[in-house]
Scaffold this active site. Structure first.
Site, short mmCIF file in Angstrom:
data_model
loop_
_atom_site.label_atom_id
_atom_site.label_comp_id
_atom_site.label_asym_id
_atom_site.label_seq_id
_atom_site.Cartn_x
_atom_site.Cartn_y
_atom_site.Cartn_z
N ASN A 42 0.86 -1.18 0.00
CA ASN A 42 0.00 0.00 0.00
C ASN A 42 0.90 1.23 0.00
O ASN A 42 1.49 1.56 1.02
CB ASN A 42 -0.89 -0.03 1.25
CG ASN A 42 -1.74 1.22 1.40
OD1 ASN A 42 -1.79 2.06 0.48
ND2 ASN A 42 -2.39 1.36 2.54
N TRP A 43 0.99 1.86 -1.14
CA TRP A 43 1.90 3.00 -1.28
C TRP A 43 1.35 4.27 -0.61
O TRP A 43 2.06 5.26 -0.52
CB TRP A 43 2.16 3.30 -2.75
CG TRP A 43 2.98 2.27 -3.47
CD1 TRP A 43 3.27 0.99 -3.04
CD2 TRP A 43 3.64 2.43 -4.72
NE1 TRP A 43 4.05 0.36 -3.96
CE2 TRP A 43 4.29 1.21 -5.01
CE3 TRP A 43 3.72 3.48 -5.64
CZ2 TRP A 43 5.04 1.02 -6.18
CZ3 TRP A 43 4.46 3.28 -6.81
CH2 TRP A 43 5.11 2.07 -7.07
N LYS A 44 0.08 4.25 -0.24
CA LYS A 44 -0.57 5.43 0.35
C LYS A 44 -0.37 6.64 -0.58
O LYS A 44 -0.31 6.45 -1.80
CB LYS A 44 -0.05 5.66 1.77
CG LYS A 44 -0.17 4.38 2.61
CD LYS A 44 0.02 4.56 4.07
CE LYS A 44 -0.15 3.22 4.77
NZ LYS A 44 -0.05 3.31 6.22
N GLU A 52 -6.80 4.65 7.83
CA GLU A 52 -6.64 6.08 7.53
C GLU A 52 -7.90 6.63 6.87
O GLU A 52 -8.26 7.79 7.08
CB GLU A 52 -5.38 6.28 6.65
CG GLU A 52 -4.12 6.06 7.47
CD GLU A 52 -2.95 5.48 6.71
OE1 GLU A 52 -2.92 5.54 5.48
OE2 GLU A 52 -2.03 4.96 7.39
N SER A 86 3.78 -1.82 10.30
CA SER A 86 5.23 -1.84 10.52
C SER A 86 5.87 -3.19 10.17
O SER A 86 6.79 -3.64 10.86
CB SER A 86 5.56 -1.43 11.96
OG SER A 86 5.15 -0.10 12.21
N GLY A 123 5.06 1.44 4.50
CA GLY A 123 6.37 2.07 4.26
C GLY A 123 7.38 1.17 3.56
O GLY A 123 8.06 1.62 2.63
P1 13P Z 1 3.22 0.58 7.58
O1 13P Z 1 3.73 -0.72 7.03
O2 13P Z 1 3.92 1.78 7.04
O3 13P Z 1 3.15 0.55 9.08
O4 13P Z 1 1.70 0.73 7.07
C1 13P Z 1 0.84 -0.34 7.20
C2 13P Z 1 -0.39 -0.05 6.46
O5 13P Z 1 -1.17 0.80 6.82
C3 13P Z 1 -0.63 -0.80 5.22
O6 13P Z 1 -1.92 -0.60 4.76
#
Ligand code: 13P
Length: 252
Positions: free
Chosen positions: A9-11, A96, A213, A235
């Protein structure tokens, strides 16, 4: 029986130009890894560029969200029909979205039903906040999110759903949960809620991921758990070697 699944998930990261660069280099590495379903979820703006680069690679493409209506006066939204033109997958109900855009279980459920209509494989996110975790409300919250977000779809479609357990306190904090605790939520909370909706057989067929994480250092701890079938990675999915190592450790 359940094929391992790893999604990135690149957000809200990477422009179109940056996506072209990252996808072309990453797909070279990921293509060498078999025995795991692999999916990249860049931002909407980058999906067209990514889809061209991923064609024939065996790597799936997913959107990070969508509206539930097919079309209409919803300024700024993206419809399931638009997502379907480029993607096979869609992330729904990410924490989110729930926290910053007021998505409720009811809204997530509408989107899920729309994913069924448009033949998209959904990755539905559930998970408790830090406050809920500290108040020992994890089971109650995750069970309710699962039962309410995933209701009213056909048993045949249900088997295709991927559920991502992402404790909010573990997302982007560097403080991952641990294998045993995450497995207990998958086994004792999520699967029973799924069994209540779709029956035991379907509940056992649905992939349950861990997210929060995840790195190449802790991935194996989660993947060695019997009820965790892969990861939704934030991330670390933006780093080629990290994401390839995580994907590799999920492969069977
Ligand atoms: P991180 O791996 O950056 O903690 O994010 C997890 C996440 O929200 C994947 O959708």
């Amino acid at each position: 029986m359940r094929k391992p699944f790893v999604a990135g998930n690149w957000k809200m990261n990477k422009t179109i130009a940056e996506t072209r660069d990252l996808v072309s280099r990453m797909s070279l590495k990921l293509s060498e890894i078999s025995g795991v379903e692999k999916v990249l979820c860049p931002p909407f703006m980058s999906l067209l560029a990514a889809s061209a680069l991923l064609e024939g690679s065996g790597i799936g493409l997913g959107a990070q969200n969508m509206h539930w209506e097919e079309k209409g006066a919803f300024t700024g939204e993206v419809s399931p029909a638009m997502v379907k033109e480029l993607c096979g997958y869609v992330i729904l109900g990410h924490s989110e979205r729930r926290a910053y855009f007021n998505e409720t279980d009811e809204i997530v459920n509408r989107k899920l039903i729309s994913a069924q209509t448009f033949d998209l494989t959904p990755i539905v996110c559930v998970g408790e906040t830090l406050e809920q975790y500290e108040s020992k409300l994890t089971r109650e919250v995750v069970s309710r999110q699962t039962s309410q977000s995933l209701r009213d779809v056909s048993p045949a479609f249900a088997a295709r759903i991927v559920v991502a357990y992402e404790p909010v306190w573990a997302i982007g904090t560097g403080k991952a949960s641990n294998g045993l605790e995450a497995n207990a939520v998958a086994k004792d909370v999520i699967r029973p809620a799924l069994a209540g909706l779709f029956g035991e057989e379907t509940a056992q067929a649905i992939r349950v991921l861990y997210g929060g994480s995840v790195t190449s250092s802790n991935a194996a701890e989660f993947f060695s758990q019997p009820d965790i079938d892969g990861a939704l990675v934030g991330g670390a999915s933006l780093k080629i070697d990290e994401f390839a190592a995580i994907t590799e450790s999920a492969a069977v």
